[in-house]
Scaffold this active site. Structure first.
Site, PDB file in Angstrom:
ATOM      1  CD  GLU A 142     -15.414 -19.933 -24.502  1.00 60.47           C
ATOM      2  OE1 GLU A 142     -16.246 -19.720 -23.610  1.00 60.47           O
ATOM      3  OE2 GLU A 142     -14.762 -19.023 -25.047  1.00 60.47           O
ATOM      4  CG  HIS A 185     -13.210 -17.069 -21.052  1.00 60.59           C
ATOM      5  ND1 HIS A 185     -13.198 -16.536 -19.789  1.00 60.59           N
ATOM      6  CD2 HIS A 185     -12.013 -16.753 -21.613  1.00 60.59           C
ATOM      7  CE1 HIS A 185     -12.031 -15.924 -19.570  1.00 60.59           C
ATOM      8  NE2 HIS A 185     -11.295 -16.036 -20.665  1.00 60.59           N
ATOM      9  CG  HIS A 202     -10.831 -10.657 -19.880  1.00 65.66           C
ATOM     10  ND1 HIS A 202     -11.278 -11.059 -18.638  1.00 65.66           N
ATOM     11  CD2 HIS A 202     -10.027 -11.670 -20.313  1.00 65.66           C
ATOM     12  CE1 HIS A 202     -10.764 -12.241 -18.338  1.00 65.66           C
ATOM     13  NE2 HIS A 202     -10.001 -12.617 -19.348  1.00 65.66           N
ATOM     14  CG  PHE A 206      -3.017 -16.235 -18.296  1.00 66.68           C
ATOM     15  CD1 PHE A 206      -3.544 -16.643 -19.511  1.00 66.68           C
ATOM     16  CD2 PHE A 206      -2.408 -14.988 -18.239  1.00 66.68           C
ATOM     17  CE1 PHE A 206      -3.474 -15.837 -20.640  1.00 66.68           C
ATOM     18  CE2 PHE A 206      -2.334 -14.168 -19.350  1.00 66.68           C
ATOM     19  CZ  PHE A 206      -2.865 -14.595 -20.561  1.00 66.68           C
ATOM     20  CB  CYS A 226      -9.269 -15.113 -16.322  1.00 67.00           C
ATOM     21  SG  CYS A 226      -8.052 -13.841 -16.708  1.00 67.00           S
ATOM     22  CE  LYS A 242     -13.854 -12.599 -20.544  1.00 67.38           C
ATOM     23  NZ  LYS A 242     -14.811 -13.692 -20.331  1.00 67.38           N
TER      24      LYS A 242
END
Length: 422
Positions: free
Chosen positions: A320, A309, A346, A405, A169, A341
């Site tokens: 975050e 994010h 996403h 990830f 990502c 998002k």
């Protein structure tokens, strides 16, 4: 002397609209593009919502041969590249092709076509041994991710460096970061860069179902993506693409190009901790932010807006928040932060580039996009996450970050070009 890198062209295909203008209109209005999945019957799955794009390849100017040959993600990338080139005003035909490169990002590449072909060859999974007689002649194009940057290179006539970056990502930030580095070191003068992903397929949906990362809020798709909200239940899967034209600053200035922003800093880190888990202290993301700021020669107090994010999972939102406090100190509490998002979902490897596009447009228009669906903030996410409504504000330096990830954490700093006004 380090060569400076600027953005002179943007192309976007995101849920809820076609092109840059519709994308920006959706963001600033705080509208959401999430809905029940329509590409296949989602009823067997835990999460049945997504942010899809209403994409007509033929009306986008792709030929029947291109449509048959290219996976959906590659089609997105090519269409966005054409838009970015046109937007840049750069005469590619008059540019040395060996000084033009391509750097694209994607997490799952041709997942759409690979799943389609497997279903054909296996009789929808009924046959253990697939029947090769029904194999698509374009299977190579689906199996090899590097075909995507090759398609874009052919489209723009680039004969310089070409690469595919697949860091989950963070791919969309990292691909652009790689392009910046190639221009800085002198390997290219122009880079066509960005990311594309089309992961709304049964297998990808099932994979995220298995780890319960996506939301089960199927009764209210429009409000299912809720970053930083206390009631969030996971992210909403999406598809999309964004591609940019990057140029060496002096060259862009000499030709009188419109410059959206300078990419003044980029860094990426890995936490070497867990494939999907995050530590609560946000240390590795904070380190990426500090390194990007150092490369920009900026103090954290110079950041006017953070494009987060903001996936809408508890561990990511809290990680975050801790990273922003750790890297920016008290200034984190005074800095508007938002997650797009909440509106466009996403799109895995593509979202980092789509968020760069949103950050560039925020600088261009002097507007901070909101975080939609944020009604009741998680007490542990106690920063200014710009709930519901966009804000007008001059933005000279914007930070955009990504988390993926595998432990990938990336950060990029964008700065208003000299003499530009919002």
């Amino acid at each position: 002397m380090t060569r400076r890198v600027v953005v002179t062209g943007i192309g976007v295909r995101a849920p809820g609209g076609r092109g840059v203008k519709e994308f920006w209109d959706l963001l600033t209005a705080g509208r959401t593009a999430t809905r029940r999945i329509s590409f296949f019957d989602p009823s067997p799955y835990r999460s049945q919502v997504a942010a899809e794009i209403d994409f007509d390849a033929e009306s986008e100017g792709l030929t029947p041969r291109e449509i048959r040959r290219m996976d959906r993600a590659a089609q997105f990338a090519v269409v966005c590249a054409r838009d970015a080139v046109a937007d840049s005003g750069l005469d590619f035909a008059a540019t040395d092709p060996h000084r033009v490169g391509v750097s694209l990002g994607s997490a799952v590449a041709a997942a759409t076509s690979l799943e389609r072909e497997y279903r054909v060859l296996s009789g929808d999974g009924a046959a253990w041994e697939v029947d090769h007689r029904y194999l698509s002649p374009h299977m190579y194009d689906y199996l090899v991710p590097s075909v995507m940057p090759a398609e874009v290179a052919w489209t723009v006539g680039a004969e310089g460096p070409a690469a595919m970056v697949s860091n989950g990502c963070t791919s969309g930030i990292d691909a652009v970061g790689h392009a910046v580095q190639l221009i800085r070191e002198g390997s290219a003068d122009v880079m066509v860069t960005g990311a594309s992903d089309t992961p709304i397929t049964p297998i990808v949906v099932a994979c995220f179902d298995a780890i319960k990362a996506t939301t089960p809020r199927n009764d209210d798709p429009e409000h299912a993506s809720r970053p930083f909200d206390a009631s969030r239940t996971g992210f909403v899967l999406a598809e999309g693409a964004a591609v940019f034209v990057l140029e060496e600053y002096e060259s862009a200035r000499r030709r009188g190009a419109h410059v959206y922003a300078e990419i003044s800093g980029y860094a990426t880190r890995c936490n070497a901790y867990h494939m999907t888990g995050l530590k609560t202290d946000g240390r590795e993301m904070a380190e990426a932010i500090r390194s990007a700021l150092d490369e920009s020669r900026l103090d954290g107090t110079a950041i006017d807006y953070i494009n987060a994010h903001g996936s809408g999972t508890k561990q990511n939102d809290r990680h975050e928040t801790a990273a922003f406090k750790r890297s920016l100190g008290d200034h984190a509490y005074r800095t508007p932060i938002s997650s797009i998002k909440s509106m466009v979902g996403h799109s895995l490897g593509a979202i980092g580039s789509i968020e760069i596009a949103a950050s560039l447009l925020a600088i261009e228009h002097g507007v901070v996009p909101p975080t939609a669906n944020l009604h009741s903030a998680d007490p542990e996410c106690d920063l200014d996450y710009v709930p519901l409504t966009a804000r007008e504000r001059r933005l000279d330096a914007v930070l955009t970050v990504g988390s993926g990830f595998g432990g990938f954490q990336s950060a990029m700093v964008l700065r208003r070009p000299e003499g530009a006004t919002a």
